[in-house]
Design a protein around this motif. Structure first.
Motif, short mmCIF file in Angstrom:
data_model
loop_
_atom_site.label_atom_id
_atom_site.label_comp_id
_atom_site.label_asym_id
_atom_site.label_seq_id
_atom_site.Cartn_x
_atom_site.Cartn_y
_atom_site.Cartn_z
N ASP A 1 0.82 -1.19 0.00
CA ASP A 1 0.00 0.00 0.00
C ASP A 1 0.87 1.26 0.00
O ASP A 1 1.98 1.27 0.53
CB ASP A 1 -0.89 -0.04 1.24
CG ASP A 1 -1.98 0.99 1.18
OD1 ASP A 1 -1.93 1.92 2.01
OD2 ASP A 1 -2.86 0.87 0.32
N LYS A 2 0.35 2.34 -0.59
CA LYS A 2 1.07 3.61 -0.62
C LYS A 2 1.38 4.13 0.77
O LYS A 2 2.46 4.65 1.02
CB LYS A 2 0.25 4.67 -1.37
CG LYS A 2 0.46 4.75 -2.83
CD LYS A 2 -0.29 5.98 -3.33
CE LYS A 2 -0.22 6.13 -4.80
NZ LYS A 2 -0.88 7.34 -5.26
N SER A 3 0.42 4.00 1.68
CA SER A 3 0.64 4.53 3.03
C SER A 3 1.76 3.79 3.74
O SER A 3 2.52 4.38 4.51
CB SER A 3 -0.65 4.47 3.84
OG SER A 3 -1.09 3.13 3.96
N THR A 4 1.89 2.50 3.49
CA THR A 4 2.98 1.72 4.09
C THR A 4 4.32 2.20 3.55
O THR A 4 5.27 2.38 4.31
CB THR A 4 2.80 0.22 3.79
OG1 THR A 4 1.51 -0.18 4.21
CG2 THR A 4 3.86 -0.60 4.48
N ARG B 1 4.97 5.14 2.32
CA ARG B 1 5.23 6.50 2.81
C ARG B 1 5.79 6.49 4.22
O ARG B 1 6.58 7.36 4.58
CB ARG B 1 3.94 7.33 2.75
CG ARG B 1 3.62 7.78 1.36
CD ARG B 1 2.54 8.84 1.36
NE ARG B 1 2.26 9.23 0.00
CZ ARG B 1 1.08 9.09 -0.58
NH1 ARG B 1 0.07 8.59 0.08
NH2 ARG B 1 0.92 9.46 -1.83
N ARG B 2 5.37 5.53 5.05
CA ARG B 2 5.89 5.44 6.41
C ARG B 2 7.37 5.04 6.40
O ARG B 2 8.13 5.49 7.24
CB ARG B 2 5.11 4.42 7.24
CG ARG B 2 3.85 5.03 7.84
CD ARG B 2 3.18 4.06 8.77
NE ARG B 2 2.23 3.31 7.94
CZ ARG B 2 1.95 2.03 8.07
NH1 ARG B 2 2.52 1.32 9.00
NH2 ARG B 2 1.09 1.44 7.29
N THR C 1 10.82 11.70 3.76
CA THR C 1 10.09 12.74 3.04
C THR C 1 11.08 13.63 2.28
O THR C 1 12.28 13.60 2.53
CB THR C 1 9.27 13.61 4.00
OG1 THR C 1 10.17 14.29 4.88
CG2 THR C 1 8.28 12.77 4.80
N HIS D 1 7.19 11.61 -4.98
CA HIS D 1 5.79 11.22 -5.10
C HIS D 1 5.68 9.77 -5.54
O HIS D 1 6.54 9.25 -6.24
CB HIS D 1 5.07 12.11 -6.12
CG HIS D 1 4.81 13.47 -5.60
ND1 HIS D 1 3.58 14.06 -5.63
CD2 HIS D 1 5.62 14.38 -5.01
CE1 HIS D 1 3.64 15.27 -5.10
NE2 HIS D 1 4.88 15.47 -4.73
#
Length: 176
Positions: free
Chosen positions: A2-5, A7-8, A12, A36
């Motif tokens: 998943d994208k959220s995983t 991103r964690r 950044t 991105h």
């Protein structure tokens, strides 16, 4: 995944820009695709990371970062994917690419007796470098292209699947 995983796990853009060792890159770190997670940046990052992991050279992470900057792919993902070649997988990868390169060049592969010494390295590298490099380049290009295509196809399939799910949900809501 998943994208959220992702991103964690990934740093950044602000975290990377604040590093004093990366100040020399200046405006290069301001490209939006470098941080991105979109179809283009992720598939290109996978291709960059996988290609550089097959190269029998030191400095994979630096090379992947430079290629990611040049190709405007996701920088953290490009660098992270280099770790496909790690101390466990490197012997298998390089032996396979050596055999592939020897086959490509029509050279019979030599029976290698590997020692972890400077003397062995200086004597044997002259014999194996060309087949190893040719096989590594071919394998890197093939697996990079394959990963790029797979990510493009799967990403597109997921987008279409989500779109159809939302469309079906809207139809059921309008019927009620």
């Amino acid at each position: 995944m998943d994208k959220s995983t992702l991103r964690r796990w990934l740093p950044t853009a602000e975290q990377l820009r604040s590093k004093s060792g990366l100040k020399f890159l200046g405006a290069l770190l301001h490209s939006p695709n470098l941080f991105h997670l979109n179809r283009h940046s992720v598939s290109t990052a996978a291709a960059v990371g996988i290609f550089t992991s097959f190269l029998p050279l030191p400095g994979h992470m630096l090379l992947a970062a430079l290629l990611a900057l040049w190709l405007r792919s996701n920088l953290p993902l490009s660098v992270a994917l280099v770790w496909i070649s790690n101390p466990v997988t490197i012997p298998i990868m390089f032996y396979s690419t050596y055999k592939l390169g020897a086959w490509m060049l029509g050279i019979p592969p030599e029976a290698l007796h590997i020692e972890l010494s400077w003397q062995w390295l200086t004597q044997e590298v002259g014999k194996i470098w060309l087949p190893l490099l040719c096989g590594s380049l071919l394998a890197g290009i093939m697996f990079a292209a394959l990963s790029y295509l797979i990510i493009q196809i799967v990403w597109r399939w997921l987008v279409v699947k989500r779109w159809k799910t939302r469309l079906a949900l809207r139809k059921t809501q309008t019927m009620q």
